[in-house]
Scaffold this active site. Structure first.
Site, short mmCIF file in Angstrom:
data_model
loop_
_atom_site.label_atom_id
_atom_site.label_comp_id
_atom_site.label_asym_id
_atom_site.label_seq_id
_atom_site.Cartn_x
_atom_site.Cartn_y
_atom_site.Cartn_z
N ASP A 1 -35.32 -25.67 21.96
CA ASP A 1 -36.37 -26.69 22.01
C ASP A 1 -36.99 -26.79 23.40
OD1 ASP A 1 -37.96 -28.75 21.09
OD2 ASP A 1 -36.30 -29.93 20.28
N ASP B 1 -42.73 -31.49 13.82
CA ASP B 1 -41.79 -32.59 13.61
C ASP B 1 -42.23 -33.46 12.44
OD1 ASP B 1 -39.91 -32.01 15.47
OD2 ASP B 1 -40.62 -33.40 16.99
C1 GLA Z 1 -37.65 -32.37 19.19
C2 GLA Z 1 -37.61 -31.42 18.02
C3 GLA Z 1 -36.87 -32.08 16.87
C4 GLA Z 1 -35.48 -32.48 17.31
C5 GLA Z 1 -35.55 -33.36 18.55
C6 GLA Z 1 -34.17 -33.60 19.11
O1 GLA Z 1 -38.45 -33.46 18.92
O2 GLA Z 1 -38.89 -31.03 17.63
O3 GLA Z 1 -36.81 -31.24 15.75
O4 GLA Z 1 -34.74 -31.31 17.58
O5 GLA Z 1 -36.35 -32.77 19.56
O6 GLA Z 1 -34.21 -34.38 20.24
#
Ligand code: GLA
Length: 726
Positions: free
Chosen positions: A465, A531
């Site tokens: 990420d 997301d």
């Molecule tokens: C980001 C990612 C999510 C999740 C969060 C965790 O927003 O896109 O899918 O992994 O971080 O903190």
């Protein structure tokens, strides 16, 4: 490839790209489009001669109107008053005159893996600078079956002084600008890659990113098309860049109706000091022409991404991700309970998202401390890995390797590794800071700490990420090249890890789809698309993404209803039917699901497993323009073309709305197909009929009430039909 005299013709299966070297040593673009016979160049060189009184031309040749010529690459201060592809500086100034020297066949090499592999031919047009020891190579790589030409530019400094590279685009394409339109894929977090369409007017359109990442705001993929092109017809060219940092898209329609298209590293804030003896290689640009509308162009891009960008060819397991299921509330017992249900339901991988390391109970701490939190996993992650393994499930974990929290041991030990400038305004994002990946020690730390976890805890999968953009940058007097060097550092780390662990699957992620680009896809087979997991939002995001990227690169998870990002309620079927058009997975607490939905989920997973190669490698066509119409309509076909699915996302129920007519594509004209699915629909017809006449969905409303066979066409519903060749 066909080269004769001073002409170069690059051919792919269905396209030709032609240019020539002029008598003054420039590379002049002649044609890019549908394939034409080798050497049939005469009509291309019969030029318009529209010299304006104030045009510039070489002093001995008035017919050489520089502003009216189509160049393969352009240089500042050489009589071309359009925006130029390159700007260099040294002690002598900014005027550099590059003249054709030779053709080089083969020998193109990149410093890292962020490049396309498996080209059929590479050729460079080599230029020398007339008054300095500088060589410029314009590289063309042919990907014959994908109908793709990739381009990159190399600048080699053989001189005695350093050169400041202030701008160096990856490619330039000068074409006719009349009656053209531009499609870009823009958005934001949770709204990535929304298609925006604009006509191309006089003047300049510049977009891209300045946040240090390819960004959710402007994806590097874009399309230039004939004004009347749509999914099924019209000439169009798709473009992309194999790069994950600041990028730039530039289009300029000029006085002579020409259109100059350029793409590359964003030159705003960019300045690279090219030391003597060194070579600078730009990221590769990618282009594909199709005369079969956006679907034809997308097919080419999909083929290219799957066969020349993505390296990982192993299995992609059906996964359950813990993020929307438990967020930070994870521990070994909870995850074992989830794993029990996951194995009964058919999942093949459990991905432990954020919260397993350091002391991370929320998003304020611990980034950088990649050690298992013993409060949550007293016997390490290995206990969970062994447990899930006994149930035939693999284990994956979340990392945000490029980040550091102030509240972390890493920061205590290495405060100088964080990109923080003390000052009045200390900028942060999600309470975190970026690590300086231009530093060798930082890169080594990342490789060793991630390797340790992968080996000791038996990890098969990493979700990589990246949750904040850049503010402060390092680099001191080299700050102009810092963001570029950062991306190179990132590619080095990713390259090292993928070389060490060939079994390791890396999921790309950047607050959802903030780095959905060809650079990351060289290391990750797929990217967390967004997301936002709500089906209506996802229908937009997945359709927008599909223009440039195949289904096999889009991670699509079914999640809870009401949806966590939009609070919208949708049925299980609708959520599953949208998520099915990508690499399917799930992120919800399946221990809390009702029995009926759980059984449905198990059935979807079973079906998906038998279909997953068709989704990953099959064909995807858009049959409607979902951004402008009431319905998204997608057709997917397996590689052999004898079975497939149609997914319809129906946004709004509209009484007396003329029924949706679906015309299929990519079928064999003289073969018979049966279409069955939602409601009572059951049609058998020849491919030619289904493609030309198409078939209708029932009218929603018959005057008094919903017609019997259309009760499923309500608001926000995704329905599915199966296609089977008889
Ligand atoms: C980001 C990612 C999510 C999740 C969060 C965790 O927003 O896109 O899918 O992994 O971080 O903190």
């Amino acid at each position: 490839m066909y080269i004769k005299d001073n002409f170069i013709q690059l051919n792919t299966k269905n396209t030709s790209y032609i240019f020539r070297i002029t008598k003054r040593g420039d590379a002049e673009h002649l044609y890019y489009g549908k394939r034409v016979p080798d050497g049939d160049w005469q009509p291309m060189v019969e030029k318009r001669s529209l010299l304006l009184v104030n045009s510039l031309y070489p002093s001995d040749d008035i017919s050489y109107g520089i502003d009216d010529m189509s160049f393969e690459y352009s240089f500042a201060h050489r009589g071309d008053s359009r925006a130029c592809a390159m700007l260099l500086k040294d002690d002598k100034g900014e005027v550099f005159d590059f003249v054709f020297d030779s053709i080089q066949k083969g020998g193109l090499k990149f410093d890292n893996k962020a490049c396309a592999y498996g080209s059929d031919e590479d050729i460079a047009v080599v230029f020398k600078c007339t008054d300095r020891k500088l060589t410029l190579k314009l590289w063309y790589s042919v990907f014959y079956d994908s109908d793709v030409i990739a381009r990159t530019v190399q600048l080699i400094n053989d001189g005695e002084t350093d050169i400041s590279v202030d701008n160096i685009m990856s490619y330039q394409l000068d074409i006719d600008g009349q009656d053209k339109k531009l499609l870009t894929f823009d958005g934001a977090w949770a709204r990535e890659r929304y298609k925006t369409e604009k006509s191309i007017e006089y003047g300049r359109y510049v977009s891209g990113s300045l946040s240090g990442m390819s960004s959710a705001e402007c994806n590097p993929f874009f399309v230039v098309a004939q004004i009347n092109a749509d999914n099924t017809k019209g000439d169009c060219i798709g473009f992309n860049l194999i790069y994950s940092g600041n990028h730039k898209i530039s289009l300029q329609r000029d006085t002579y109706e020409g259109l100059r298209i350029m793409q590359g590293i964003n030159d705003e804030g960019f300045c690279f000091n090219l030391q003597k003896g060194k070579t600078f290689t730009t990221p590769q640009g990618v282009m594909t022409f199709s005369c079969d509308g956006y679907n034809g162009m997308s097919q080419n891009m999909h083929d290219f991404v799957l066969n020349h960008i993505v390296r990982y060819k192993g299995e992609l397991p059906v996964m359950l991700n813990t993020w929307e299921a438990v967020y930070f509330g994870l521990n070994v017992d909870k995850l074992k309970t989830i794993a029990d249900k996951a194995s009964e339901t058919g999942f093949e991988m459990l991905v432990v998202d954020d919260g397993w390391f350091g002391k991370r109970d929320d998003d304020t701490t611990s980034l950088g401390d990649w050690v298992v939190d013993k409060r949550k996993f007293p016997r390490g992650l290995k206990e969970l890995a062994d447990y899930v393994k006994s149930k035939n499930i693999k284990l994956g974990i979340w990392f945000e390797p490029e980040m550091i929290s102030i509240e972390s041991n890493l920061y205590k030990n290495h405060p100088d590794w964080a990109l923080i400038n003390s000052g009045v305004r200390n900028i942060t994002g999600r309470g975190q800071y970026i690590l300086d990946l231009t530093k060798k020690q930082v890169r080594e730390y990342l490789v060793s700490s991630i390797s340790k976890i992968v080996e000791e805890q038996k990890i098969d999968y990493i979700k990589w990420d990246f949750n904040r953009r850049f503010a402060e940058i390092g680099g001191g007097k080299d700050s102009g090249s810092f963001l570029y060097n950062y991306v190179e550092g990132l590619y080095e780390v990713l390259g090292e890890l993928t070389d060490r662990y060939s079994h390791l699957i890396i999921e790309g992620c950047a607050s959802g789809g903030g780095r959905f680009d060809l650079g990351m896809l060289c290391f990750s087979p797929f990217v967390w698309t967004s997301d936002n997991t709500n089906p209506l939002s996802r229908a937009h995001i997945q359709e927008g993404t599909s223009y440039g990227y195949p289904m096999g690169t889009m991670l699509c998870h079914i999640s809870a209803s009401p949806n966590h990002q939009t609070a919208r309620i949708s049925t299980f079927d609708t959520r599953a039917n949208v998520a099915y058009n990508g690499i399917f997975g799930c992120q919800m607490d399946i221990t809390k699901m009702n029995e009926e939905d759980l059984q449905k989920l198990s059935k979807v997973i079973e079906e998906y497993k038998s279909d997953k190669d068709n989704i990953r490698y099959g064909k995807f066509y858009r049959l409607s323009d979902g951004f402008n119409k009431n319905d998204f309509v997608w057709q997917t076909m397996n590689s052999s073309g004898d079975s497939g699915r149609i997914t319809v996302y129906h946004k709004r129920f509209m009484p007396v709305y003329s029924s949706l007519r679906i015309k299929l594509t990519g079928l064999k004209e003289d073969a018979k197909y049966r279409i069955t699915g939602a409601g009572k629909l059951d049609i058998t017809a020849y491919g030619s009929t289904l493609m030309n006449s198409g078939f209708s969905l029932p009218q929603n409303y018959n005057g008094n009430n919903m017609s019997d066979d259309a009760t499923y066409l309500v608001d926000d519903t995704a329905i599915v039909f199966n296609i089977k060749k008889l």
